[in-house]
Design an enzyme around this catalytic site. Sequence first.
Site, PDB file in Angstrom:
ATOM      1  N   ARG A  79       0.852  -1.059   0.013  1.00 56.57           N
ATOM      2  CA  ARG A  79      -0.114   0.042  -0.061  1.00 56.57           C
ATOM      3  C   ARG A  79       1.106   1.410   0.083  1.00 56.57           C
ATOM      4  NH1 ARG A  79       0.978   2.326   4.670  1.00 56.57           N
ATOM      5  NH2 ARG A  79       1.147   0.900   6.862  1.00 56.57           N
ATOM      6  N   VAL A  83       4.332   3.717   8.032  1.00 58.63           N
ATOM      7  CA  VAL A  83       4.251   2.934   9.072  1.00 58.63           C
ATOM      8  C   VAL A  83       2.949   3.043   9.613  1.00 58.63           C
ATOM      9  CG1 VAL A  83       5.204   1.797  11.200  1.00 58.63           C
ATOM     10  CG2 VAL A  83       6.842   2.271   9.533  1.00 58.63           C
ATOM     11  N   TYR A  85      -0.298   0.894  12.579  1.00 63.21           N
ATOM     12  CA  TYR A  85      -0.285  -0.238  13.535  1.00 63.21           C
ATOM     13  C   TYR A  85      -1.684  -0.676  13.207  1.00 63.21           C
ATOM     14  CZ  TYR A  85      -2.188  -2.180  17.881  1.00 63.21           C
ATOM     15  OH  TYR A  85      -2.832  -2.989  18.815  1.00 63.21           O
ATOM     16  N   HIS A  86      -2.117  -1.684  13.395  1.00 64.32           N
ATOM     17  CA  HIS A  86      -3.418  -2.615  13.305  1.00 64.32           C
ATOM     18  C   HIS A  86      -3.409  -3.403  14.749  1.00 64.32           C
ATOM     19  CE1 HIS A  86      -4.309  -0.820   9.627  1.00 64.32           C
ATOM     20  NE2 HIS A  86      -3.424  -1.872   9.029  1.00 64.32           N
ATOM     21  N   ILE A 164      -5.316   6.063   6.727  1.00 65.56           N
ATOM     22  CA  ILE A 164      -5.640   5.383   5.371  1.00 65.56           C
ATOM     23  C   ILE A 164      -4.522   5.263   4.665  1.00 65.56           C
ATOM     24  CG2 ILE A 164      -6.833   6.082   3.005  1.00 65.56           C
ATOM     25  CD1 ILE A 164      -8.815   7.744   4.771  1.00 65.56           C
ATOM     26  N   GLY A 165      -4.362   4.192   3.844  1.00 68.24           N
ATOM     27  CA  GLY A 165      -3.447   3.559   3.023  1.00 68.24           C
ATOM     28  C   GLY A 165      -3.725   2.694   1.907  1.00 68.24           C
ATOM     29  N   GLY A 177      -7.075  -0.152   2.599  1.00 65.31           N
ATOM     30  CA  GLY A 177      -8.094   0.748   3.084  1.00 65.31           C
ATOM     31  C   GLY A 177      -7.658   1.760   4.262  1.00 65.31           C
ATOM     32  N   CYS A 195       2.767   6.839  10.575  1.00 58.86           N
ATOM     33  CA  CYS A 195       2.744   7.498   9.141  1.00 58.86           C
ATOM     34  C   CYS A 195       4.077   8.169   8.888  1.00 58.86           C
ATOM     35  CB  CYS A 195       1.624   8.222   8.870  1.00 58.86           C
ATOM     36  SG  CYS A 195       0.117   7.748   9.247  1.00 58.86           S
TER      37      CYS A 195
END
EC number: 2.3.1.181
Length: 253
Positions: A79, A83, A85-86, A164-165, A177, A195
């Site tokens: 994407r 960087v 985080y999820h 968003i990416g 997304g 980011c």
Amino acid sequence: MNRQLPLEVYWLGRVDYDLAWTLQNQIADEIRRGLRPATLLLLEHSHVFTIGRRGSRAHILWDDVECTRRQVILRDVDRGGDVTYHGPGQLVGYPILPLAQTGWEGDRLPQTDFIGYLRRLEDTLIALLDTYGVNAFRREGLTGVWVNLSLPGGSSLPAKIASIGVKVDRFGISRHGFALNITPNMEYWNGIIPCGLEGVRMTSLAELIAPPPTMIEAAAAIGPIFARIFNFEPSLLIDGQPLLQSLTVIHGS
């Protein structure tokens, strides 16, 4: 984007990052071949730091030992962006949409169409947050969604609540997304420079309203908003477990 095309919106629950990536690719291929309509996957992940095409491992602040201790995996992904985080408590949305005209094939989607897609993703998140009484906004030159945090003395600080990416492949079909912080453990943001933006303050809905929505409530709420902003037919939230099961059977995992 044509008006009032069908859209399938799935709630997948907690999904392994690699499995979700495989599922995105499978669905994108089915959309390209005309076997499936535009699709929005809604889910959450276990702890993962992802590094986009413009990202740098220097923006991951925790070493391997600390990442292992906190059960964080690292993934280099295709994407845009840097960087992020999820993790649990974060609503992740993967819109898999045919953004280009039928029959189009090229190296890159026209820039105006690509930027317009990002803006509509931001509009979707801003509209969702408005339903919870949260005034969210975009910032010039910074993709994502922001809110103002009140500080002592009456001042405020912009804080990022959604990242968003995205990727658009050579057939004009989107992947990756958005990620909206609802009730994540915010300590995990300390492990990265989000980011690639030094000093950025991250926040969540849990820090802004009480009680925050559950993950499934937020997923159910964002589907109709997404459909309206992207001019799709309204769609009810679909249980995504059969979709995941079919993928698991195909890959024998």
